[in-house]
Design an enzyme around this catalytic site. Sequence first.
Site, PDB file in Angstrom:
ATOM      1  N   ARG A 190       0.823  -1.228   0.000  1.00 40.17           N
ATOM      2  CA  ARG A 190       0.000   0.000   0.000  1.00 40.17           C
ATOM      3  C   ARG A 190       0.852   1.272   0.000  1.00 40.17           C
ATOM      4  O   ARG A 190       0.511   2.262   0.665  1.00 40.17           O
ATOM      5  CB  ARG A 190      -0.951   0.027   1.208  1.00 40.17           C
ATOM      6  CG  ARG A 190      -1.882  -1.137   1.303  1.00 40.17           C
ATOM      7  CD  ARG A 190      -2.895  -1.190   0.161  1.00 40.17           C
ATOM      8  NE  ARG A 190      -3.709  -2.376   0.305  1.00 40.17           N
ATOM      9  CZ  ARG A 190      -3.421  -3.549  -0.271  1.00 40.17           C
ATOM     10  NH1 ARG A 190      -2.367  -3.653  -1.077  1.00 40.17           N
ATOM     11  NH2 ARG A 190      -4.185  -4.595  -0.088  1.00 40.17           N
ATOM     12  N   SER A 239     -10.592   0.169   3.767  1.00 41.51           N
ATOM     13  CA  SER A 239      -9.779  -0.206   4.937  1.00 41.51           C
ATOM     14  C   SER A 239      -9.097   1.057   5.461  1.00 41.51           C
ATOM     15  O   SER A 239      -8.427   1.749   4.705  1.00 41.51           O
ATOM     16  CB  SER A 239      -8.689  -1.198   4.547  1.00 41.51           C
ATOM     17  OG  SER A 239      -9.247  -2.426   4.167  1.00 41.51           O
ATOM     18  N   GLU A 309      -3.976   3.584   6.348  1.00 42.60           N
ATOM     19  CA  GLU A 309      -3.793   3.405   4.906  1.00 42.60           C
ATOM     20  C   GLU A 309      -4.344   4.650   4.199  1.00 42.60           C
ATOM     21  O   GLU A 309      -3.910   5.021   3.113  1.00 42.60           O
ATOM     22  CB  GLU A 309      -4.574   2.157   4.463  1.00 42.60           C
ATOM     23  CG  GLU A 309      -4.485   1.861   2.986  1.00 42.60           C
ATOM     24  CD  GLU A 309      -5.474   0.794   2.522  1.00 42.60           C
ATOM     25  OE1 GLU A 309      -5.313  -0.368   2.922  1.00 42.60           O
ATOM     26  OE2 GLU A 309      -6.392   1.137   1.762  1.00 42.60           O
TER      27      GLU A 309
HETATM   28  N1  EPU Z   1     -11.842  -9.805  10.761  1.00 40.79           N
HETATM   29  C1  EPU Z   1     -12.407  -9.841  12.002  1.00 40.79           C
HETATM   30  N2  EPU Z   1     -13.289  -8.848  12.341  1.00 40.79           N
HETATM   31  C2  EPU Z   1     -13.614  -7.853  11.495  1.00 40.79           C
HETATM   32  C3  EPU Z   1     -13.021  -7.812  10.221  1.00 40.79           C
HETATM   33  C4  EPU Z   1     -12.126  -8.815   9.870  1.00 40.79           C
HETATM   34  O1  EPU Z   1     -12.153 -10.716  12.810  1.00 40.79           O
HETATM   35  O2  EPU Z   1     -14.410  -6.985  11.870  1.00 40.79           O
HETATM   36  C5  EPU Z   1     -10.916 -10.879  10.374  1.00 40.79           C
HETATM   37  C6  EPU Z   1     -11.488 -11.717   9.246  1.00 40.79           C
HETATM   38  O3  EPU Z   1     -12.305 -12.744   9.748  1.00 40.79           O
HETATM   39  C7  EPU Z   1     -10.262 -12.256   8.588  1.00 40.79           C
HETATM   40  C8  EPU Z   1      -9.214 -11.151   8.803  1.00 40.79           C
HETATM   41  O4  EPU Z   1      -9.739 -10.322   9.847  1.00 40.79           O
HETATM   42  O5  EPU Z   1      -9.802 -13.413   9.240  1.00 40.79           O
HETATM   43  C9  EPU Z   1      -8.967 -10.329   7.557  1.00 40.79           C
HETATM   44  O6  EPU Z   1     -10.152  -9.701   7.100  1.00 40.79           O
HETATM   45  P1  EPU Z   1     -10.547  -9.621   5.555  1.00 40.79           P
HETATM   46  O7  EPU Z   1     -10.483 -10.968   4.950  1.00 40.79           O
HETATM   47  O8  EPU Z   1     -11.826  -8.874   5.486  1.00 40.79           O
HETATM   48  O9  EPU Z   1      -9.408  -8.813   4.881  1.00 40.79           O
HETATM   49  P2  EPU Z   1      -8.638  -7.482   5.297  1.00 40.79           P
HETATM   50  O10 EPU Z   1      -7.213  -7.831   5.512  1.00 40.79           O
HETATM   51  O11 EPU Z   1      -9.330  -6.771   6.398  1.00 40.79           O
HETATM   52  C10 EPU Z   1      -7.900  -6.780   2.897  1.00 40.79           C
HETATM   53  C11 EPU Z   1      -7.770  -5.437   2.236  1.00 40.79           C
HETATM   54  C12 EPU Z   1      -9.112  -5.016   1.650  1.00 40.79           C
HETATM   55  C13 EPU Z   1      -9.603  -6.083   0.702  1.00 40.79           C
HETATM   56  C14 EPU Z   1      -9.710  -7.414   1.458  1.00 40.79           C
HETATM   57  C15 EPU Z   1     -10.170  -8.587   0.596  1.00 40.79           C
HETATM   58  C16 EPU Z   1      -6.043  -4.213   3.477  1.00 40.79           C
HETATM   59  C17 EPU Z   1      -5.753  -3.184   4.510  1.00 40.79           C
HETATM   60  N3  EPU Z   1      -7.345  -4.444   3.217  1.00 40.79           N
HETATM   61  O12 EPU Z   1      -8.790  -6.596   3.990  1.00 40.79           O
HETATM   62  O13 EPU Z   1      -8.888  -3.816   0.931  1.00 40.79           O
HETATM   63  O14 EPU Z   1     -10.880  -5.740   0.176  1.00 40.79           O
HETATM   64  O15 EPU Z   1      -8.414  -7.746   1.991  1.00 40.79           O
HETATM   65  O16 EPU Z   1      -9.204  -8.892  -0.352  1.00 40.79           O
HETATM   66  O17 EPU Z   1      -5.119  -4.774   2.899  1.00 40.79           O
HETATM   67  C18 EPU Z   1      -8.944  -1.450   1.103  1.00 40.79           C
HETATM   68  O18 EPU Z   1      -7.711  -1.505   1.003  1.00 40.79           O
HETATM   69  O19 EPU Z   1      -9.566  -0.363   1.196  1.00 40.79           O
HETATM   70  C19 EPU Z   1      -9.688  -2.696   1.142  1.00 40.79           C
HETATM   71  C20 EPU Z   1     -10.985  -2.732   1.372  1.00 40.79           C
END
Ligand code: EPU
Length: 327
Positions: A190, A239, A309
Amino acid sequence: MVAAYDLAQLFRSLAGRRESQAPLAPHSSFGIGGPADLLLFPPNVAALRQAAALAREHGVALVVLGAGTNVLVSDAGVRGVVLSLKEGFQGLGIESGNGGGGRAAEGGAEVVVRAEAGVKQARLARFAQQHGLAGAEFMIGIPGTVGGAVRMNAGTRAACTADILLDAEVLLPDGRLATLGREEIGLSYRASALPADAIVVAARLRLVRDDPAGIAARMAADSARRKATQPLACRSAGSFFKNPPGTSAGWLIDAAGLKEAAVGDARVSRRHANFLINVGQARAHDVVALMRHVQRSVAHRWDVWLTPEVTMVGDEHAAHEPEEEAG
Ligand code: EPU
């Protein structure tokens, strides 16, 4: 420093739409932000270059806004000029193909697609799918522009811009328009190593021929997953924090018991804890206070300092920036 009332005069010869004392909230997915002294919509590189040169010559601060989907604009707005690339820079097309650039590991022919900075990433993803080109599927759910994707290496858990970027045309701070290869742009998680005042004008992406139905299925699966796990109907900047190495910001915030924590109308989303949402009339001030609360609480609970981010835009933010990890 140039007084606000002189700015419109100073930039009067520039092509493109302009607004003086333009509220930036409508240009930000958060729906937050005070006015820009002058908001310009340059239609092409010539106008962009002229705007950048004038700003440099007269010491006017210049901020470039893509789709405004990854920014928090301060309540005081921006003293100086804001350039929005969302009305111009919409060129999108196939530049070369048929394996001229080599063969991908899967055996499909590589095709180079050129997209100008104002093109929305979702449009690029759909264009690629319609032409049977794989590699840009991850962009389907990212609301930002191609310019923003290059600047911050936009991506998902599956892939990121660095995976498909060949090179980018960049207007450098000295006024030169240069084509920089992926290595020179220095993409990391990022982030890019581009100077803050460099402006991405277009990008060339390396995609691979594939079955359009398979590409469409992967995009549909990504969209469905997002819909189920992210508060897409709420005003947010996606995010809010970067994922710390080896863990996820959403999980850390959730497990610290912060879901629905709020300051004013800024709230931690119940659906996904790494989304700070504007549930009404939130001000940037509220979002920053909530951000601090989340950072401190997560640091207290998990000994991890979350880094935003989201990019902070506007003078007022400088006053609160940056708080470092305690201890
Ligand atoms: N989780 C929780 N509670 C929550 C949210 C998430 O326990 O309220 C847990 C989920 O269960 C999972 C882990 O956290 O085990 C990761 O969550 P998720 O799979 O939703 O992915 P993320 O890492 O939060 C990233 C990107 C998103 C992208 C998603 C899907 C970053 C900072 N964010 O989210 O990107 O849509 O993967 O590929 O890298 C963005 O950058 O604006 C964005 C939305």
